[in-house]
Design an enzyme around this catalytic site. Structure first.
Site, PDB file in Angstrom:
ATOM      1  N   TYR A 156     -11.128  64.207  71.776  1.00  0.00           N
ATOM      2  CA  TYR A 156     -11.177  62.801  71.339  1.00  0.00           C
ATOM      3  C   TYR A 156     -12.603  62.413  70.906  1.00  0.00           C
ATOM      4  CZ  TYR A 156     -10.428  57.699  71.741  1.00  0.00           C
ATOM      5  OH  TYR A 156     -10.339  56.359  71.504  1.00  0.00           O
ATOM      6  N   LYS A 160     -14.132  60.965  67.332  1.00  0.00           N
ATOM      7  CA  LYS A 160     -14.755  59.640  67.214  1.00  0.00           C
ATOM      8  C   LYS A 160     -16.213  59.748  66.752  1.00  0.00           C
ATOM      9  CE  LYS A 160     -11.015  57.458  68.230  1.00  0.00           C
ATOM     10  NZ  LYS A 160     -10.304  56.724  67.176  1.00  0.00           N
TER      11      LYS A 160
HETATM   12  P1  NDP Z   1      -2.294  52.577  71.016  1.00  0.00           P
HETATM   13  O1  NDP Z   1      -1.886  53.897  71.565  1.00  0.00           O
HETATM   14  O2  NDP Z   1      -1.871  51.337  71.717  1.00  0.00           O
HETATM   15  O3  NDP Z   1      -1.872  52.455  69.479  1.00  0.00           O
HETATM   16  C1  NDP Z   1      -2.060  53.498  68.582  1.00  0.00           C
HETATM   17  C2  NDP Z   1      -1.109  53.323  67.440  1.00  0.00           C
HETATM   18  O4  NDP Z   1      -1.271  54.437  66.530  1.00  0.00           O
HETATM   19  C3  NDP Z   1       0.353  53.324  67.892  1.00  0.00           C
HETATM   20  O5  NDP Z   1       1.087  52.339  67.201  1.00  0.00           O
HETATM   21  C4  NDP Z   1       0.796  54.733  67.521  1.00  0.00           C
HETATM   22  O6  NDP Z   1       2.194  54.864  67.296  1.00  0.00           O
HETATM   23  C5  NDP Z   1       0.031  54.938  66.221  1.00  0.00           C
HETATM   24  N1  NDP Z   1      -0.001  56.347  65.836  1.00  0.00           N
HETATM   25  C6  NDP Z   1      -0.134  57.429  66.632  1.00  0.00           C
HETATM   26  N2  NDP Z   1      -0.066  58.551  65.910  1.00  0.00           N
HETATM   27  C7  NDP Z   1       0.105  58.176  64.623  1.00  0.00           C
HETATM   28  C8  NDP Z   1       0.261  58.889  63.403  1.00  0.00           C
HETATM   29  N3  NDP Z   1       0.223  60.215  63.371  1.00  0.00           N
HETATM   30  N4  NDP Z   1       0.444  58.192  62.254  1.00  0.00           N
HETATM   31  C9  NDP Z   1       0.489  56.836  62.268  1.00  0.00           C
HETATM   32  N5  NDP Z   1       0.356  56.111  63.400  1.00  0.00           N
HETATM   33  C10 NDP Z   1       0.160  56.766  64.562  1.00  0.00           C
HETATM   34  O7  NDP Z   1      -3.885  52.657  70.926  1.00  0.00           O
HETATM   35  P2  NDP Z   1      -4.970  51.486  70.826  1.00  0.00           P
HETATM   36  O8  NDP Z   1      -4.407  50.316  70.148  1.00  0.00           O
HETATM   37  O9  NDP Z   1      -5.585  51.345  72.152  1.00  0.00           O
HETATM   38  O10 NDP Z   1      -6.064  52.212  69.907  1.00  0.00           O
HETATM   39  C11 NDP Z   1      -6.233  51.955  68.522  1.00  0.00           C
HETATM   40  C12 NDP Z   1      -7.484  52.688  68.056  1.00  0.00           C
HETATM   41  O11 NDP Z   1      -8.621  52.247  68.800  1.00  0.00           O
HETATM   42  C13 NDP Z   1      -7.410  54.208  68.253  1.00  0.00           C
HETATM   43  O12 NDP Z   1      -8.018  54.872  67.179  1.00  0.00           O
HETATM   44  C14 NDP Z   1      -8.224  54.416  69.512  1.00  0.00           C
HETATM   45  O13 NDP Z   1      -8.756  55.711  69.592  1.00  0.00           O
HETATM   46  C15 NDP Z   1      -9.294  53.352  69.352  1.00  0.00           C
HETATM   47  N6  NDP Z   1      -9.935  52.985  70.606  1.00  0.00           N
HETATM   48  C16 NDP Z   1      -9.208  52.398  71.606  1.00  0.00           C
HETATM   49  C17 NDP Z   1      -9.816  52.079  72.807  1.00  0.00           C
HETATM   50  C18 NDP Z   1      -9.088  51.424  73.931  1.00  0.00           C
HETATM   51  O14 NDP Z   1      -9.715  51.215  74.976  1.00  0.00           O
HETATM   52  N7  NDP Z   1      -7.827  51.077  73.817  1.00  0.00           N
HETATM   53  C19 NDP Z   1     -11.248  52.376  73.026  1.00  0.00           C
HETATM   54  C20 NDP Z   1     -11.901  52.978  71.906  1.00  0.00           C
HETATM   55  C21 NDP Z   1     -11.268  53.266  70.744  1.00  0.00           C
HETATM   56  P3  NDP Z   1       3.154  55.388  68.512  1.00  0.00           P
HETATM   57  O15 NDP Z   1       3.085  54.435  69.590  1.00  0.00           O
HETATM   58  O16 NDP Z   1       4.491  55.410  67.926  1.00  0.00           O
HETATM   59  O17 NDP Z   1       2.613  56.742  68.886  1.00  0.00           O
END
Ligand code: NDP
Length: 248
Positions: A156, A160
């Site tokens: 991861y 990032k």
């Molecule tokens: P979530 O897991 O809640 O949401 C991620 C979303 O991405 C889901 O809707 C998921 O769909 C979708 N997704 C996964 N794989 C794919 C794919 N191959 N193609 C299209 N869509 C996809 O994560 P967050 O909202 O927490 O995170 C959003 C971003 O922020 C990410 O990049 C994460 O790394 C980053 N981030 C988050 C942090 C946190 O604390 N939450 C901290 C730092 C960064 P499905 O559910 O169907 O798999």
């Protein structure tokens, strides 16, 4: 509704729920039309998100595509072009975790995370750029794990940190086109992704966070709206932390 972004079109990956959904709603509240993307199994949830966004008085539609698959993204972008003609704001948000120490990490856990979190950034940005002829905004979700590393997250963190290099390099290429390229590096934000963190670990984390609480998806969304707006037009190549002070 505010009208700061009226007439603009924004595409947010992985936006049926979580931070992506919050960013989509916040941009819609500024008058922006919204393109939701997620993988096929999430389309039911994506359609509900579309309904919430349309209720704000803007145009919205959901498109299924796996962002890690170039051909899948290519098909989606062709469809988006037919319906929306141009994209002004691209938010590379989709991301996953598959945490394990490197010694125990299976090959698939490494490759899946690299493909979905990093190769997707090439797929999306490369294919959406031709739809951004009149300037625009590219905003990608990095993480404090990409800046300081995190135990059990070599895969991861590598993605990032990759987003940081991508952002800085692309900002140098696209400045002349009036396209800004920035990254957001959140700390711990409440979402399905962080639901997996054990309670004991969370309690220890709270000790380390000066703000003594996790952030909300809406906090990240407010920053994304600023980076998408006219007010941020001279900010590019930056990685902005939003972590309650954790990364200091
Ligand atoms: P979530 O897991 O809640 O949401 C991620 C979303 O991405 C889901 O809707 C998921 O769909 C979708 N997704 C996964 N794989 C794919 C794919 N191959 N193609 C299209 N869509 C996809 O994560 P967050 O909202 O927490 O995170 C959003 C971003 O922020 C990410 O990049 C994460 O790394 C980053 N981030 C988050 C942090 C946190 O604390 N939450 C901290 C730092 C960064 P499905 O559910 O169907 O798999």
């Amino acid at each position: 509704m505010d009208t700061k972004l009226k007439g603009k079109n924004a595409l947010i990956t992985g936006s049926s729920r979580g931070i992506g959904k919050s960013i989509a709603l916040a941009l819609a509240k500024e008058g922006c039309n919204i393109v939701i993307n997620d993988i096929t199994p999430a389309m039911e949830e994506a359609e509900k998100t579309v309904d919430e966004i349309k209720a704000l008085g803007v145009n919205a539609e959901a498109f299924a595509a796996d962002v890690s698959d170039y051909e899948s993204v290519e098909k989606m972008v062709t469809e988006i072009q037919k319906k929306f003609q141009k994209i002004d704001i691209l938010v590379n948000n989709a991301g996953i975790t598959k945490d394990r120490t490197l010694k125990k990490m299976a090959k698939e856990e490494w490759y899946d995370v690299i493909n979905i979190n990093l190769n997707s950034i090439y797929n999306m940005t490369h294919l959406v750029l031709p739809l951004m002829p009149d300037g625009g905004r590219i905003i990608s979700l990095s993480s404090i794990a990409g800046l300081g590393g995190n135990f059990g997250q070599t895969n991861y963190s590598a993605t990032k940190a990759g987003i940081v290099g991508f952002t800085k390099s692309l900002s140098k290429e696209l400045g002349k086109n009036k396209i800004t390229v920035n990254a957001i590096a959140p700390g711990f934000i409440k979402s399905k992704m962080t639901e997996k963190i054990p309670v004991m670990v969370l309690e220890q984390l709270m000790e380390l966070i000066p703000m003594k609480e996790m952030g909300l998806p809406e906090d990240v969304a407010d920053l994304a709206v600023f980076l998408a707006s006219e007010q941020s037009k001279y900010i590019t190549g930056q990685v902005i932390r939003i972590d309650g002070g954790l990364g200091m």
